[in-house]
Design an enzyme around this catalytic site. Structure first.
Site, mmCIF file in Angstrom:
data_model
loop_
_atom_site.group_PDB
_atom_site.id
_atom_site.type_symbol
_atom_site.label_atom_id
_atom_site.label_comp_id
_atom_site.label_asym_id
_atom_site.label_seq_id
_atom_site.Cartn_x
_atom_site.Cartn_y
_atom_site.Cartn_z
ATOM 1 N N HIS A 56 0.847 -1.206 0.000
ATOM 2 C CA HIS A 56 0.000 0.000 0.000
ATOM 3 C C HIS A 56 0.875 1.246 0.000
ATOM 4 O O HIS A 56 2.087 1.159 0.174
ATOM 5 C CB HIS A 56 -0.993 -0.013 1.163
ATOM 6 C CG HIS A 56 -0.383 0.095 2.530
ATOM 7 N ND1 HIS A 56 0.423 -0.887 3.063
ATOM 8 C CD2 HIS A 56 -0.469 1.061 3.477
ATOM 9 C CE1 HIS A 56 0.795 -0.525 4.275
ATOM 10 N NE2 HIS A 56 0.286 0.656 4.560
ATOM 11 N N HIS A 58 1.414 3.949 1.886
ATOM 12 C CA HIS A 58 1.962 4.724 3.014
ATOM 13 C C HIS A 58 3.479 4.843 2.938
ATOM 14 O O HIS A 58 4.177 3.906 2.536
ATOM 15 C CB HIS A 58 1.550 4.094 4.353
ATOM 16 C CG HIS A 58 0.128 4.368 4.707
ATOM 17 N ND1 HIS A 58 -0.584 3.594 5.591
ATOM 18 C CD2 HIS A 58 -0.724 5.347 4.287
ATOM 19 C CE1 HIS A 58 -1.818 4.083 5.713
ATOM 20 N NE2 HIS A 58 -1.928 5.142 4.924
ATOM 21 N N ASP A 60 5.866 4.743 5.065
ATOM 22 C CA ASP A 60 6.727 3.778 5.763
ATOM 23 C C ASP A 60 6.734 2.410 5.076
ATOM 24 O O ASP A 60 7.351 1.469 5.580
ATOM 25 C CB ASP A 60 6.348 3.664 7.250
ATOM 26 C CG ASP A 60 4.951 3.146 7.471
ATOM 27 O OD1 ASP A 60 4.050 3.509 6.693
ATOM 28 O OD2 ASP A 60 4.748 2.352 8.416
ATOM 29 N N HIS A 61 6.068 2.310 3.928
ATOM 30 C CA HIS A 61 6.131 1.092 3.105
ATOM 31 C C HIS A 61 6.692 1.372 1.709
ATOM 32 O O HIS A 61 6.901 0.442 0.934
ATOM 33 C CB HIS A 61 4.737 0.454 2.990
ATOM 34 C CG HIS A 61 4.220 -0.017 4.312
ATOM 35 N ND1 HIS A 61 4.170 -1.350 4.666
ATOM 36 C CD2 HIS A 61 3.769 0.675 5.384
ATOM 37 C CE1 HIS A 61 3.711 -1.448 5.909
ATOM 38 N NE2 HIS A 61 3.451 -0.245 6.361
ATOM 39 N N HIS A 115 -7.500 -0.306 5.484
ATOM 40 C CA HIS A 115 -6.397 0.530 5.999
ATOM 41 C C HIS A 115 -6.101 1.634 4.979
ATOM 42 O O HIS A 115 -6.019 2.806 5.319
ATOM 43 C CB HIS A 115 -5.188 -0.366 6.237
ATOM 44 C CG HIS A 115 -3.966 0.353 6.699
ATOM 45 N ND1 HIS A 115 -3.881 0.949 7.939
ATOM 46 C CD2 HIS A 115 -2.769 0.573 6.093
ATOM 47 C CE1 HIS A 115 -2.682 1.505 8.065
ATOM 48 N NE2 HIS A 115 -1.991 1.295 6.961
ATOM 49 N N ASP A 134 -0.466 -3.939 6.258
ATOM 50 C CA ASP A 134 -1.100 -3.321 7.425
ATOM 51 C C ASP A 134 -2.595 -3.641 7.479
ATOM 52 O O ASP A 134 -3.383 -2.878 8.046
ATOM 53 C CB ASP A 134 -0.897 -1.797 7.403
ATOM 54 C CG ASP A 134 0.540 -1.403 7.709
ATOM 55 O OD1 ASP A 134 1.371 -2.295 7.974
ATOM 56 O OD2 ASP A 134 0.824 -0.190 7.684
ATOM 57 N N HIS A 173 4.157 -4.583 10.758
ATOM 58 C CA HIS A 173 4.650 -3.964 12.000
ATOM 59 C C HIS A 173 4.704 -4.941 13.166
ATOM 60 O O HIS A 173 3.920 -5.894 13.238
ATOM 61 C CB HIS A 173 3.720 -2.803 12.415
ATOM 62 C CG HIS A 173 3.749 -1.648 11.474
ATOM 63 N ND1 HIS A 173 4.633 -0.604 11.586
ATOM 64 C CD2 HIS A 173 2.991 -1.389 10.365
ATOM 65 C CE1 HIS A 173 4.423 0.272 10.601
ATOM 66 N NE2 HIS A 173 3.432 -0.186 9.844
HETATM 67 ZN ZN LIG Z 1 0.056 1.653 6.488
#
Ligand SMILES: [Zn+2]
Length: 257
Positions: A56, A58, A60-61, A115, A134, A173
């Site tokens: 996805h 985001h 942090d990915h 998400h 996530d 995570h």
């Molecule tokens: Zn995420």
């Protein structure tokens, strides 16, 4: 076994994961939280990255994409078609039922909106491994940012229906210990949950990861997958209610926990 998986912690609480096909030498990273950490992990294994599988959009990915592309110029980057414009740089656009290939091994794409609206999971069915980003966490699920809560519930039901119990689940995570603290407020008498919570505390105290988990383990103890269970419904005062509404109540409680 020609499929090998290597998981490593990075950033504050993210996981990086590599999946390697020893038959062809192909190696994929699941998401790109931190280019340096992914490159170091691949080098330590003696693997050269050929593919990147994004779950996805985001940051942090995805923020490691430029650094990985610089290190591996031929890197093939696959990700959700529905988030292509937000991620950029995707070479392969994936939708429900498509396959993502890593050498001779392949993952079936399961769309799991919630998400984020275009989130996808990668299911290596023959290897009984799923990368759920996530969407699903050990004893938890992702926060629902981009869809109604009922859409996330449908995505979790889809994963529970599709993935056999023995499937190893990798997540984005290391949230398991805080998820366990919340889960016991919903099901204090769940014996599987209690013993997991003890094991999780032991592992975290030893500095060990709590993932991967399995679908069977999650079905037995993850409250977000258990909104149909009478004891969970009773715990939130919603006996007989629509499971989607029970899920929404549990998710809202966790958001405020
Ligand atoms: Zn995420």
């Amino acid at each position: 076994m020609t499929t090998h998986v290597h998981q490593f912690p990075c950033l504050k609480d993210n996981f990086g994961v590599l999946i390697h096909d020893s038959q062809t030498g192909a190696t994929a990273a699941i998401d790109a939280p931190d280019a340096d950490a992914v490159i170091a992990a691949a080098a330590a294994k003696g693997w050269d990255l050929t593919d990147l599988l994004i779950t996805h959009h985001h940051a942090d990915h995805t923020q490691g994409i430029p650094g990985l592309k610089a290190r591996y110029p031929k890197l093939r980057i696959a990700g959700p078609a529905k988030e292509a414009s937000r991620i950029g740089a995707l070479d392969v656009l994936l939708s429900e039922g498509d396959f993502a290939h890593v050498g001779d091994i392949a993952a079936k794409i399961i769309e799991t909106p919630g998400h984020t609206a275009g989130h996808i999971c990668y299911w290596f069915e023959e290897d009984a491994i799923a990368f759920c980003g996530d969407t699903l966490f050990a004893l938890g699920c992702g926060r629902v940012f981009e869809t109604p809560l009922s859409v996330m519930w449908d995505s979790l039901v889809k994963l529970a229906d599709r993935l056999p119990g023995e499937t190893e689940i990798y997540c984005g995570h290391e949230y398991t210990q805080s998820n366990a603290r919340f889960a016991v407020t919903i099901e204090p008498d769940n014996i599987v949950l209690k013993s997991r919570a003890e094991e999780i505390a032991r592992r975290r105290a030893a500095g060990e990861a709590t993932l991967p988990t399995t679908m069977a383990q999650e079905l037995a103890s993850n409250p977000f997958l258990r909104a149909e269970e009478p004891e969970v419904q009773a715990a939130v005062g919603m006996t007989g209610a629509d499971p989607a509404a029970v899920f929404a109540e549990i998710r809202t409680r966790k958001d405020n926990f």
